[in-house]
Design an enzyme around this catalytic site. Sequence first.
Site, short mmCIF file in Angstrom:
data_model
loop_
_atom_site.label_atom_id
_atom_site.label_comp_id
_atom_site.label_asym_id
_atom_site.label_seq_id
_atom_site.Cartn_x
_atom_site.Cartn_y
_atom_site.Cartn_z
N SER A 61 0.85 -1.20 0.00
CA SER A 61 0.00 0.00 0.00
C SER A 61 0.87 1.24 0.00
O SER A 61 1.79 1.36 0.82
CB SER A 61 -0.92 0.02 1.23
OG SER A 61 -1.65 1.24 1.24
N VAL A 121 7.47 2.17 4.08
CA VAL A 121 8.40 1.52 3.16
C VAL A 121 7.90 1.63 1.72
O VAL A 121 8.68 1.89 0.81
CB VAL A 121 8.64 0.04 3.56
CG1 VAL A 121 9.57 -0.65 2.57
CG2 VAL A 121 9.23 -0.04 4.97
N CYS A 122 6.61 1.48 1.51
CA CYS A 122 6.04 1.59 0.16
C CYS A 122 6.22 3.00 -0.39
O CYS A 122 6.55 3.19 -1.56
CB CYS A 122 4.56 1.22 0.17
SG CYS A 122 4.24 -0.46 0.72
N ASP A 123 6.02 3.99 0.46
CA ASP A 123 6.22 5.38 0.10
C ASP A 123 7.67 5.59 -0.33
O ASP A 123 7.96 6.13 -1.40
CB ASP A 123 5.86 6.25 1.31
CG ASP A 123 6.10 7.73 1.09
OD1 ASP A 123 7.28 8.15 1.00
OD2 ASP A 123 5.12 8.49 1.05
#
Length: 167
Positions: free
Chosen positions: A54, A59-61
């Site tokens: 997501s 971490v995804c950002d």
Amino acid sequence: MAQATLKGNPITLVGPELKAGDKAPDFTVNKNLLETASLSDYAGKVKLISVVPSLDTGVCDAQTRRFNEEAAKLGDNVVILTISNDLPFAQSRWCGAAGIDKVITLSDYKHHSFGKAYGVLIQELHLLMRSIFVIDANDTIQYVEYLGEMTDHPNYEAAVDAVKKLV
């Protein structure tokens, strides 16, 4: 499929474990609620597919921002796709707020076509497991990284190096 975890807790991944040398499976994902995209939409280009659970997580950002920075250096023959199960309008909102303009975000929320074909659909959560795929212009997988722990960062340098070897 290899063992995967979320904060140390086992999770089940649905689909095959792909390897370098495999033909990249086709998939259908959403660009927005009505428009779809598939692997063939990026024919003739080197593709780095960055898979995230997501965009609204740390971490995804960071992963998406990093590949957005790298995209500017890789040339016009390379496309970087970020695929998640976030809804398309949430992806669009996040990209606008984050200033992401080089990475293409695609959503696998509807049919989980990508997740099932690439072995990254998390059965328990219906999210995608963090992973990286580098696919050459002939749709052969050249680099794969399945992360064992969802909260870990991928090897950014290895993925970018794999792309650079193809351009």
